[in-house]
Design a protein around this motif. Structure first.
Motif, PDB file in Angstrom:
ATOM      1  N   UNK A   1     -27.548  74.163  31.608  1.00 17.08           N
ATOM      2  CA  UNK A   1     -27.183  74.518  30.183  1.00 17.08           C
ATOM      3  C   UNK A   1     -26.853  75.903  30.328  1.00 17.08           C
TER       4      UNK A   1
ATOM      5  N   UNK B   1     -26.745  79.537  27.857  1.00 16.64           N
ATOM      6  CA  UNK B   1     -27.660  80.460  27.261  1.00 16.64           C
ATOM      7  C   UNK B   1     -28.025  80.212  26.013  1.00 16.64           C
ATOM      8  N   UNK B   2     -29.047  80.199  25.262  1.00 14.48           N
ATOM      9  CA  UNK B   2     -29.196  80.192  23.739  1.00 14.48           C
ATOM     10  C   UNK B   2     -30.605  80.613  23.524  1.00 14.48           C
ATOM     11  N   UNK B   3     -30.779  81.166  22.439  1.00  9.03           N
ATOM     12  CA  UNK B   3     -31.980  81.685  21.862  1.00  9.03           C
ATOM     13  C   UNK B   3     -32.819  80.192  21.177  1.00  9.03           C
TER      14      UNK B   3
ATOM     15  N   UNK C   1     -32.558  71.590  16.348  1.00  4.50           N
ATOM     16  CA  UNK C   1     -33.346  70.551  17.509  1.00  4.50           C
ATOM     17  C   UNK C   1     -34.309  69.924  16.750  1.00  4.50           C
TER      18      UNK C   1
ATOM     19  N   UNK D   1     -35.126  66.298  20.620  1.00  3.56           N
ATOM     20  CA  UNK D   1     -34.085  66.931  21.652  1.00  3.56           C
ATOM     21  C   UNK D   1     -34.023  65.727  22.722  1.00  3.56           C
ATOM     22  N   UNK D   2     -34.342  64.342  22.413  1.00  6.27           N
ATOM     23  CA  UNK D   2     -34.221  63.342  23.449  1.00  6.27           C
ATOM     24  C   UNK D   2     -32.698  63.033  23.755  1.00  6.27           C
TER      25      UNK D   2
ATOM     26  N   UNK E   1     -31.049  67.312  24.432  1.00  5.08           N
ATOM     27  CA  UNK E   1     -31.309  68.231  25.804  1.00  5.08           C
ATOM     28  C   UNK E   1     -30.503  67.830  26.652  1.00  5.08           C
ATOM     29  N   UNK E   2     -30.281  66.424  26.958  1.00  5.45           N
ATOM     30  CA  UNK E   2     -29.371  65.822  28.029  1.00  5.45           C
ATOM     31  C   UNK E   2     -27.983  66.572  27.773  1.00  5.45           C
TER      32      UNK E   2
ATOM     33  N   UNK F   1     -27.080  69.042  26.223  1.00  5.27           N
ATOM     34  CA  UNK F   1     -27.098  70.716  26.710  1.00  5.27           C
ATOM     35  C   UNK F   1     -26.947  70.616  27.981  1.00  5.27           C
ATOM     36  N   UNK F   2     -27.583  70.008  29.053  1.00  5.99           N
ATOM     37  CA  UNK F   2     -27.592  69.892  30.223  1.00  5.99           C
ATOM     38  C   UNK F   2     -26.151  69.606  30.848  1.00  5.99           C
TER      39      UNK F   2
ATOM     40  N   UNK G   1     -30.909  77.529  18.991  1.00  6.34           N
ATOM     41  CA  UNK G   1     -31.393  76.204  18.476  1.00  6.34           C
ATOM     42  C   UNK G   1     -32.316  76.456  17.532  1.00  6.34           C
TER      43      UNK G   1
END
Lengths: 259, 160
Positions: free
Chosen positions: A1, A3-5, A28, A31-32, A35-36, A38-39, A48
C-alpha cells in the motif's frame, strides 16, 4: 500500500468537508473491497475518510411501505432484519461471515462492482439512494462498470427500499469469491414488475425489460421461455457471454418461482 | 505516527501505527502476538480472523486505526486462564481438526464466533459458517467434527 492518512470523523458534514479539502481523498466504508484494492496499489489516496464513527449512518428502520437501511449498516445486520426477506437473504449470501460483519451497503453501492449483489436489490426493488446532497432513484444511479451518479464529494447516507408484494433474488455463485456469476432480483408490487440482473452485462447491473414485459402479462417462470437478454454479456475464465446470457434466463425463472 | 489504543484479550494496549497499518500487522508486529496468522493477505483465506467487539473479522482486511477503542480477541485469548486449551481448542486436538495447523487460529476464531450466537449448529450451518476459512490439509471433515464436538453434540454421526 502507498502511504495515506486515515481520518474518522463522527459527523457526516465533517466527512464531506474532508473530501472537499483533500482532492484525492477516498471514502472508506467497511473496506472489504477498498483495502484489497489499496494493497494492489490500484488506488493511491492521500487521505482515507472512514465513515465508521458516524453513528447516524447505521441501522435499519421501516414504516408501512418502506425499509430504510443506513449506508454504514453491515451485511450481517441487513441479513438479520427480515422485513424484506429477499433483501435479507441477499445480504446473508454476500461473501462470508467475516466479510458480512465489515462490508456495508453504502460501500457496495458506491463501488458498483458489476458482479456485486446489492446493486441488483437496489435496482430490482426500485430503491432510492439518499446521499449527503440529494435523493437519487436507482434507475438513474447505476451508470456502468464501477460508475455511479455520485459526485466525488458525495456520500451515500441511506437506501430506502419500497416493500414489494413479492420478491426473490437468486444467484449463481462464483464459488471462490461468492460474487454473482449471474444474479437476478425479481420483484412484484401491484402490477409493477422489476427484473434486475447483476454479474452478466458488460455495462454492469441492468433491468431486463423483455422479462419485465413478459412477467407483467403472466407472472410465472414459463413466461420467460425462450427469452434471452440483449446487449453485451461478460466473458471471462468463469463463463462465456453465451453461458451468462443463458444463466440470466435460468436464474430469472428460479427467482420468479421463489417469489 | 498516531498512537492506536485498543483492548486485546482483555488487556489495554497502545502502539504507534501509521494509517495503512493493518490490524493483523498491528497484532503481530507492534504487539508481537503471532498467534494470528497471515496467509493470503488478500482477504480470502481467513487465517487472520479475530473478533472485534465480538464480531468475526479478517484482521488483514481492516486497518489498526479502525479498531481504535475496540475490544479485540485473538487466538491467544482462547485458552483457559490456567493456560490449558479452551474447549474449542481441545476439541480440535481431540478430533484431529488440524494437520499443519496454519489455518487453525482462524478456524478456532470462526468456530467461537459461531458458537456464541448458535450454541448447537447443524453440520450444514458449521460448513456454511466456515465458507471464509480455507484449509489445504484436512479436507474440513475433522474441523467440522471438532466444532460439533465443542458444541456438545454427538460427532459419531456428524461429518461422516
Amino acid at each position: 500500500m502507498y502511504e495515506f492518512d486515515i481520518k474518522s470523523p463522527s459527523k457526516l458534514g465533517k466527512a464531506v468537508r474532508m473530501l472537499r479539502k483533500h482532492e484525492d481523498a477516498q471514502v472508506l466504508g467497511g473496506g472489504q473491497t477498498l483495502i484489497p484494492t489499496l494493497k494492489q496499489r490500484l488506488a493511491a489516496p492521500s487521505v482515507l475518510v472512514s465513515l465508521a464513527k458516524i453513528d447516524k449512518l447505521k441501522g435499519i428502520s421501516s414504516d408501512s411501505g418502506t425499509v430504510t437501511v443506513g449506508a454504514g449498516t453491515c451485511h450481517a445486520d441487513v441479513a438479520a432484519d427480515d422485513t424484506i426477506s429477499a433483501l435479507s437473504a441477499l445480504a446473508g449470501g454476500i461473501g462470508d461471515p467475516a466479510v458480512r460483519n465489515r462490508g456495508t451497503i453504502g460501500g457496495s453501492l458506491a463501488n458498483n462492482d458489476p458482479s456485486a449483489c446489492y446493486p441488483a436489490a437496489a435496482l430490482g426493488l426500485g430503491a432510492t439512494i439518499v446521499t449527503s446532497a440529494r435523493d437519487i432513484a436507482a434507475d438513474d444511479y447505476f451508470q456502468g462498470l464501477f460508475e455511479t451518479a455520485l459526485d466525488e464529494t458525495e456520500i451515500i447516507t441511506s437506501v430506502t427500499f419500497p416493500i414489494p408484494d413479492a420478491a426473490a433474488y437468486v444467484k449463481f455463485d462464483q464459488p471462490a469469491s461468492r460474487f454473482a456469476l449471474v444474479g437476478v432480483f425479481v420483484s412484484r408490487k401491484g402490477s409493477d414488475v422489476r427484473v434486475a440482473v447483476t454479474g452478466a452485462s458488460e455495462d454492469g447491473v441492468f433491468r431486463w425489460a423483455g422479462a419485465e414485459e413478459a412477467l407483467s402479462a403472466n407472472f410465472a417462470p414459463e413466461a420467460l421461455d425462450g427469452l434471452t437478454p440483449s446487449g453485451d454479456m461478460i466473458g471471462d475464465i468463469h463463463g462465456s457471454p453465451e453461458y451468462r446470457a443463458h444463466l440470466v434466463g435460468v436464474m430469472a425463472k428460479r427467482a420468479v418461482a421463489a417469489c | 505516527m498516531a498512537q492506536v489504543k485498543m483492548t486485546v484479550n482483555g488487556k489495554a494496549v497502545s502502539a504507534p501505527a501509521e494509517g495503512r497499518m493493518l490490524l493483523s500487522t498491528y497484532l503481530r508486529e507492534a504487539l508481537g502476538m503471532t498467534g494470528t496468522h497471515v496467509g493470503c493477505d488478500t482477504g480470502q483465506c481467513g487465517v487472520c480472523a479475530v473478533h472485534v467487539d465480538g464480531k468475526l473479522v479478517k484482521s488483514c482486511n481492516m486497518f489498526a486505526a479502525e479498531a481504535e477503542g475496540a475490544e479485540v480477541t485473538t487466538v491467544e485469548g482462547m485458552a483457559n486462564e490456567d493456560g490449558s486449551l479452551g474447549a474449542i481448542q481441545q476439541a480440535f486436538q481431540d478430533h484431529h481438526g488440524l494437520q499443519c495447523g496454519f489455518c487453525t487460529p482462524g478456524m478456532v476464531m470462526a468456530a467461537s464466533a459461531l458458537l456464541k450466537v448458535n450454541s448447537k449448529p447443524t453440520e450444514a450451518e458449521v460448513r456454511a459458517h466456515l465458507s471464509g476459512n480455507l484449509c489445504r490439509c484436512t479436507g474440513y471433515h475433522n474441523i467440522v467434527k471438532a466444532i460439533m464436538a465443542a458444541s456438545g453434540q454427538d460427532v459419531a454421526v456428524a461429518a461422516e
